[in-house]
Design a protein around this motif. Structure first.
Motif, PDB file in Angstrom:
ATOM      1  N   ILE A   4       0.839  -1.205   0.000  1.00 49.43           N
ATOM      2  CA  ILE A   4       0.000   0.000   0.000  1.00 49.43           C
ATOM      3  C   ILE A   4       0.872   1.251   0.000  1.00 49.43           C
ATOM      4  O   ILE A   4       0.637   2.203  -0.772  1.00 49.43           O
ATOM      5  CB  ILE A   4      -0.942   0.000   1.222  1.00 49.43           C
ATOM      6  CG1 ILE A   4      -1.948  -1.140   1.112  1.00 49.43           C
ATOM      7  CG2 ILE A   4      -1.653   1.336   1.345  1.00 49.43           C
ATOM      8  CD1 ILE A   4      -2.859  -1.273   2.301  1.00 49.43           C
ATOM      9  N   ILE A   5       1.889   1.256   0.845  1.00 49.62           N
ATOM     10  CA  ILE A   5       2.781   2.417   0.916  1.00 49.62           C
ATOM     11  C   ILE A   5       3.506   2.616  -0.409  1.00 49.62           C
ATOM     12  O   ILE A   5       3.662   3.754  -0.886  1.00 49.62           O
ATOM     13  CB  ILE A   5       3.784   2.239   2.071  1.00 49.62           C
ATOM     14  CG1 ILE A   5       3.050   2.269   3.418  1.00 49.62           C
ATOM     15  CG2 ILE A   5       4.849   3.329   2.031  1.00 49.62           C
ATOM     16  CD1 ILE A   5       3.916   1.908   4.605  1.00 49.62           C
ATOM     17  N   SER A   6       3.931   1.523  -1.040  1.00 50.91           N
ATOM     18  CA  SER A   6       4.617   1.618  -2.333  1.00 50.91           C
ATOM     19  C   SER A   6       3.684   2.159  -3.412  1.00 50.91           C
ATOM     20  O   SER A   6       4.089   2.989  -4.235  1.00 50.91           O
ATOM     21  CB  SER A   6       5.147   0.242  -2.745  1.00 50.91           C
ATOM     22  OG  SER A   6       6.087  -0.243  -1.819  1.00 50.91           O
ATOM     23  N   ALA A   7       2.414   1.686  -3.405  1.00 50.77           N
ATOM     24  CA  ALA A   7       1.443   2.167  -4.392  1.00 50.77           C
ATOM     25  C   ALA A   7       1.148   3.653  -4.186  1.00 50.77           C
ATOM     26  O   ALA A   7       1.042   4.413  -5.152  1.00 50.77           O
ATOM     27  CB  ALA A   7       0.158   1.349  -4.299  1.00 50.77           C
ATOM     28  N   LYS A   8       1.007   4.080  -2.933  1.00 55.37           N
ATOM     29  CA  LYS A   8       0.767   5.502  -2.639  1.00 55.37           C
ATOM     30  C   LYS A   8       1.964   6.341  -3.064  1.00 55.37           C
ATOM     31  O   LYS A   8       1.804   7.430  -3.639  1.00 55.37           O
ATOM     32  CB  LYS A   8       0.491   5.691  -1.149  1.00 55.37           C
ATOM     33  CG  LYS A   8      -0.878   5.205  -0.694  1.00 55.37           C
ATOM     34  CD  LYS A   8      -1.092   5.510   0.777  1.00 55.37           C
ATOM     35  CE  LYS A   8      -2.491   5.106   1.228  1.00 55.37           C
ATOM     36  NZ  LYS A   8      -2.720   5.397   2.669  1.00 55.37           N
TER      37      LYS A   8
ATOM     38  N   LYS B  18      -6.872   5.967 -13.018  1.00 52.03           N
ATOM     39  CA  LYS B  18      -6.903   4.513 -12.889  1.00 52.03           C
ATOM     40  C   LYS B  18      -7.005   4.135 -11.412  1.00 52.03           C
ATOM     41  O   LYS B  18      -6.545   4.854 -10.530  1.00 52.03           O
ATOM     42  CB  LYS B  18      -5.654   3.875 -13.506  1.00 52.03           C
ATOM     43  CG  LYS B  18      -4.345   4.248 -12.836  1.00 52.03           C
ATOM     44  CD  LYS B  18      -3.175   3.547 -13.505  1.00 52.03           C
ATOM     45  CE  LYS B  18      -1.849   3.901 -12.817  1.00 52.03           C
ATOM     46  NZ  LYS B  18      -0.702   3.222 -13.460  1.00 52.03           N
ATOM     47  N   THR B  19      -7.638   3.005 -11.185  1.00 53.11           N
ATOM     48  CA  THR B  19      -7.802   2.489  -9.836  1.00 53.11           C
ATOM     49  C   THR B  19      -6.919   1.264  -9.662  1.00 53.11           C
ATOM     50  O   THR B  19      -6.976   0.331 -10.474  1.00 53.11           O
ATOM     51  CB  THR B  19      -9.274   2.114  -9.569  1.00 53.11           C
ATOM     52  OG1 THR B  19     -10.093   3.273  -9.750  1.00 53.11           O
ATOM     53  CG2 THR B  19      -9.447   1.588  -8.151  1.00 53.11           C
ATOM     54  N   VAL B  20      -6.107   1.275  -8.643  1.00 56.65           N
ATOM     55  CA  VAL B  20      -5.203   0.162  -8.360  1.00 56.65           C
ATOM     56  C   VAL B  20      -5.739  -0.608  -7.166  1.00 56.65           C
ATOM     57  O   VAL B  20      -5.973  -0.034  -6.099  1.00 56.65           O
ATOM     58  CB  VAL B  20      -3.771   0.666  -8.073  1.00 56.65           C
ATOM     59  CG1 VAL B  20      -2.857  -0.507  -7.743  1.00 56.65           C
ATOM     60  CG2 VAL B  20      -3.232   1.434  -9.265  1.00 56.65           C
ATOM     61  N   VAL B  21      -5.971  -1.906  -7.348  1.00 55.20           N
ATOM     62  CA  VAL B  21      -6.459  -2.766  -6.278  1.00 55.20           C
ATOM     63  C   VAL B  21      -5.270  -3.507  -5.679  1.00 55.20           C
ATOM     64  O   VAL B  21      -4.545  -4.216  -6.382  1.00 55.20           O
ATOM     65  CB  VAL B  21      -7.503  -3.767  -6.809  1.00 55.20           C
ATOM     66  CG1 VAL B  21      -7.978  -4.680  -5.676  1.00 55.20           C
ATOM     67  CG2 VAL B  21      -8.683  -3.027  -7.424  1.00 55.20           C
ATOM     68  N   ILE B  22      -5.056  -3.315  -4.393  1.00 57.65           N
ATOM     69  CA  ILE B  22      -3.956  -3.969  -3.692  1.00 57.65           C
ATOM     70  C   ILE B  22      -4.516  -5.185  -2.954  1.00 57.65           C
ATOM     71  O   ILE B  22      -5.451  -5.063  -2.160  1.00 57.65           O
ATOM     72  CB  ILE B  22      -3.281  -3.014  -2.692  1.00 57.65           C
ATOM     73  CG1 ILE B  22      -2.856  -1.712  -3.396  1.00 57.65           C
ATOM     74  CG2 ILE B  22      -2.081  -3.686  -2.048  1.00 57.65           C
ATOM     75  CD1 ILE B  22      -1.847  -1.910  -4.480  1.00 57.65           C
TER      76      ILE B  22
END
Length: 291
Positions: free
Chosen positions: A54-58, A278-282
């Motif tokens: 999550i932190i990497s995606a943010k 775009k929406t990223v699902v983690i």
């Protein structure tokens, strides 16, 4: 003596049995503690890995947003640390950003390079009278835009820069909306330049799909009758028009007056741009569960 020996043996067996029970209980408790620790450790590892994702995606989203702002040229990285700070974002005002400070941005390339492009300028139509000063010289609205500090004046100069520079060719060639009436008027003006007054210019009701995503199609019907020189001049003007008229089919017939051209053509416009989002699902695990 025999009874004492029996009692001693019984006492020993009782103590041994209790020791065995205590040992089994200790083993059971140790097993439960070990199992709980193992389960808890696995949970914590998965939890840490999931939060790391999550932190990497943010962080990646922030980086992409930051890079987009700098690519467009609406904000400046004043401290040159490679990323816009919160203070820089809060104080960011595109009208206060000098073009010379964002030379690698899209904004600079559009307003400074494309606006002065001689190839685009060569096909521009006659400019508005407001583009010239009292001496008949072209006004440099880009320079005025850079020098003024008034917000309203900046907006006015920016708009005039679009109208009075080579940038006006772009919306002329590919309008940002479907305007069939304006298209017919434009095509009519093109044909009038040949010295021939069109007899019939009508839009078609056909539903034509574009081969390019984001580009809409306006189908039209074209009819030209006259001498061969008139028809050829009309086709030549259409070919050299800044607005694209793609003739998909047509017929040419000999008549008493010369030639008769009947053609189907497509013109184009820019459809409304969709939001680039775009929406990223983690997911905690990338493995798919089988039923």
């Amino acid at each position: 003596m025999a009874e004492a020996k029996v009692e001693a043996a019984t006492s020993k067996r009782s103590k041994i049995s209790k020791a065995q029970q205590l040992t089994m209980l200790e083993v059971l408790i140790a097993s439960l503690v070990f199992g709980a620790c193992a389960v808890l450790s696995i949970f914590l590892i998965k939890y840490i890995n999931f939060n790391t994702k999550i932190i990497s995606a943010k962080s990646q989203a922030i980086t992409d947003y930051d890079q987009s702002l700098r690519n467009v040229g609406v904000c400046v990285d004043t401290d040159k640390n490679g990323r816009l700070s919160n203070e820089e974002l809060e104080n960011c005002n595109s009208n206060e950003v000098s073009l010379n400070s964002v030379t690698n941005s899209l904004r600079y390339k559009v307003l400074m390079q494309m606006a002065q492009n001689t190839d685009l300028e060569s096909v521009a139509r006659q400019r508005n009278e407001k583009c010239y000063d009292d001496k008949g010289e072209k006004i440099d609205f880009n320079e005025k835009y850079e020098k003024t500090t008034d917000e309203l004046e900046k907006q006015q100069y920016l708009q005039m820069s679009k109208v009075c520079s080579a940038l006006r060719v772009i919306p002329d060639a590919l309008p940002a909306q479907k305007n069939t009436e304006a298209l017919m008027a434009s095509l009519n003006q093109v044909l009038l330049l040949t010295g021939w007054e069109p007899e019939r210019l009508t839009p078609r009701d056909d539903a034509v799909e574009s081969r390019i995503e984001g580009i809409g199609v306006i189908p039209v019907t074209l009819q030209v009758e006259g001498g061969s020189d008139v028809v050829l001049r009309a086709l030549d003007k259409i070919e050299h028009s800044v607005r694209e008229f793609d003739i998909t089919s047509g017929t040419i017939e000999w008549t008493n007056s010369g030639l008769s051209l009947n053609a189907l053509a497509d013109a184009y416009y820019l459809e409304d741009a969709a939001e680039i989002e775009k929406t990223v699902v983690i997911k905690a695990s990338d493995k798919t569960r089988r039923k």
